[in-house]
Design a protein around this motif. Structure first.
Motif, PDB file in Angstrom:
ATOM      1  N   LEU A 365       1.339  -1.066  -0.150  1.00 44.94           N
ATOM      2  CA  LEU A 365       0.274   0.165   0.045  1.00 44.94           C
ATOM      3  C   LEU A 365       0.576   1.066  -0.147  1.00 44.94           C
ATOM      4  O   LEU A 365      -0.066   1.920  -0.465  1.00 44.94           O
ATOM      5  N   GLU A 366       2.024   1.884   0.977  1.00 43.44           N
ATOM      6  CA  GLU A 366       2.805   3.005   0.686  1.00 43.44           C
ATOM      7  C   GLU A 366       3.137   2.754  -0.772  1.00 43.44           C
ATOM      8  O   GLU A 366       3.539   3.588  -1.093  1.00 43.44           O
ATOM      9  N   THR A 367       4.002   1.051  -1.808  1.00 40.34           N
ATOM     10  CA  THR A 367       3.954   1.825  -2.586  1.00 40.34           C
ATOM     11  C   THR A 367       3.148   2.248  -3.875  1.00 40.34           C
ATOM     12  O   THR A 367       3.640   3.298  -4.636  1.00 40.34           O
ATOM     13  N   ILE A 368       2.030   1.403  -3.894  1.00 37.19           N
ATOM     14  CA  ILE A 368       1.143   2.388  -3.913  1.00 37.19           C
ATOM     15  C   ILE A 368       0.608   3.790  -3.786  1.00 37.19           C
ATOM     16  O   ILE A 368       1.094   4.755  -4.151  1.00 37.19           O
ATOM     17  N   ARG A 369       0.611   4.479  -2.886  1.00 35.06           N
ATOM     18  CA  ARG A 369       0.762   5.573  -2.402  1.00 35.06           C
ATOM     19  C   ARG A 369       2.044   6.519  -2.664  1.00 35.06           C
ATOM     20  O   ARG A 369       1.214   7.522  -3.096  1.00 35.06           O
ATOM     21  N   PHE A 370       3.270   5.969  -2.876  1.00 36.25           N
ATOM     22  CA  PHE A 370       4.669   6.454  -3.302  1.00 36.25           C
ATOM     23  C   PHE A 370       4.189   7.178  -4.752  1.00 36.25           C
ATOM     24  O   PHE A 370       4.287   8.377  -4.971  1.00 36.25           O
ATOM     25  N   LYS A 372       1.428   6.973  -6.502  1.00 38.02           N
ATOM     26  CA  LYS A 372       0.438   8.439  -6.524  1.00 38.02           C
ATOM     27  C   LYS A 372       1.091   9.348  -6.253  1.00 38.02           C
ATOM     28  O   LYS A 372       0.221  10.519  -6.710  1.00 38.02           O
ATOM     29  N   SER A 373       1.724   9.413  -5.625  1.00 42.15           N
ATOM     30  CA  SER A 373       1.873  11.224  -5.103  1.00 42.15           C
ATOM     31  C   SER A 373       3.507  11.444  -6.127  1.00 42.15           C
ATOM     32  O   SER A 373       3.538  12.610  -6.043  1.00 42.15           O
TER      33      SER A 373
END
Length: 401
Positions: A365-370, A372-373
């Motif tokens: 999830l952190e990779t996906i959030r990253f 998207k940023s």
């Protein structure tokens, strides 16, 4: 002496389903370089690209039998390894007089298994141009592959013989350009949907070129040959090929497939200058490394028609990047991509891997959030595949994973 080179069907439909339509059909450049080398040395060559034609094993077998080749060379990747196993055994039974040669990474890793199971006569390790020419010469002289370096074969007692390795060609200029005329060029290019920022609609004619070989990095998930040693075509040779593709094939977009195109900054600048000097209008894209771009380089690349850069980012979690030998940081990724966007209109694609060793659900999830940023035009997420031939495959195998 007739040599038939084959790009076999793979398992993309079973693996990807409808997602296979997102994957561009690229010319099999490795086989085309081998074909050009064979032809330059006086051997007749044909090529069947079963993958691009969308034909299965049964149709491929009929096509091969109808040509009655003296040598059959088959490119073998992990995604086609099972098909090659079946095809090779059929070749040895149905065309016993033909010499069956396998090459590419998967065949190299499993050379003993392919040979011991009656799938082939010879396996070529590493780059195939020079070994294939020597194999063809030996065959024409009624000899076996015993004197060819960089190959494996079955000895007279039925045991596998691994000949000493060979040095890769250092001067790429001595290799003839790929024999693209052997294939129907309409088979290749981008579809209406693509895993690249550029799409295939609107009359885009897309082609691929290779301008260098080798990569100085050591990412453990990569199975590329020539790690640590880069060899380059000159800027003139590169732009010569681009000009042929634009003016001879009508190409409007070129994907540079090098593992590390930006490995020599001065050469890239010379390529860009030569593209402009010749008035070429073709757009192009390449893979890029987070640590290899700067504002001056980006500006020159855009002026010369660069449309897209694809960055291997892999993860937004530092410990996962460190674990696979990726020498970048999330902060550097963010800063580099913002810099490119601030200084150009080049499209940016980010390539990510989910399921790296030690990755948790929260890490994913952190990779996906990253992702998207980041100022990306496209993000591609792939599941980790520990390819045979990679350090990661060996590491996981040793752990029984």
């Amino acid at each position: 002496m007739k040599v038939l080179l084959v790009n076999p069907p793979d398992s993309s439909e079973a693996m990807l389903g409808a997602g296979r339509y997102l994957v561009p059909r690229y010319e099999p450049l490795g086989l085309l370089y081998i074909a050009a080398a064979l032809r330059a040395n006086g051997f007749g060559v044909e090529l069947i690209d079963a993958f691009a034609e969308g034909i299965g094993l049964d149709t491929l077998k009929e096509r091969i039998a109808g040509r009655a080749p003296d040598i059959v060379g088959v490119s073998t990747l992990t995604c086609s390894g099972a098909n090659v196993f079946e095809l090779g055994r059929w070749l040895k039974k149905s065309l016993p007089e033909a010499l069956v040669v396998l090459g590419n990474m998967h065949a190299s890793v499993y050379s003993s298994q392919y040979l011991e199971n009656g799938c082939c006569d010879v396996v070529v390790h590493g780059e195939g141009e020079l070994p294939m020419v020597e194999i063809a010469r030996a065959r024409a002289a009624g000899q076996g592959p015993e004197g060819v370096r960089g190959v494996s074969f079955l000895g007279h007692n039925g045991s596998v013989v691994h000949n000493p390795g060979r040095d890769v060609p250092q001067d790429l200029e001595k290799l003839p350009p790929p024999a693209r005329d052997l294939l129907d060029q309409s088979l290749y290019g981008l579809g209406e949907l693509s895993n690249q920022a550029v799409m295939g609609g609107g009359g885009v004619v897309a082609r691929t070129i290779s301008t260098s070989r080798g990569c100085p990095f050591g990412c453990s998930f990569c199975a590329a040959h020539g790690r640590g040693v880069q060899r380059f075509n000159s800027a003139d040779r590169v732009v010569d090929e681009m000009e042929v593709l634009e003016k001879g094939s009508g190409a409007s977009y070129i994907t540079i497939v090098d593992p590390f195109f930006l490995g020599d900054r001065d050469r890239v600048l010379k390529i860009c200058s030569e593209i402009r000097a010749r008035g070429l209008r073709v757009r192009w894209g390449c893979d890029a490394h987070i640590n290899s771009v700067d504002p001056g380089l980006i500006a020159e690349m855009e002026r010369a028609g660069c449309y897209e850069l694809s960055f291997g980012i892999e993860s937004g979690v530092q410990r996962l990047l460190d674990a696979v030998g990726k020498p970048i940081t999330p902060a550097r990724v963010s800063g580099t991509l913002s810099m490119v966007k601030a200084h150009s209109g080049i499209k940016l694609s980010g390539l990510f891997i989910l399921g790296l060793p030690g990755e948790t659900y929260a890490d994913s999830l952190e990779t996906i959030r990253f992702a998207k940023s980041l100022p990306l035009d496209m993000a591609q997420f792939s599941l980790l595949i520990p390819y045979p031939g990679s350090a990661l495959f060996d590491e996981l195998s040793a752990k029984g994973e």
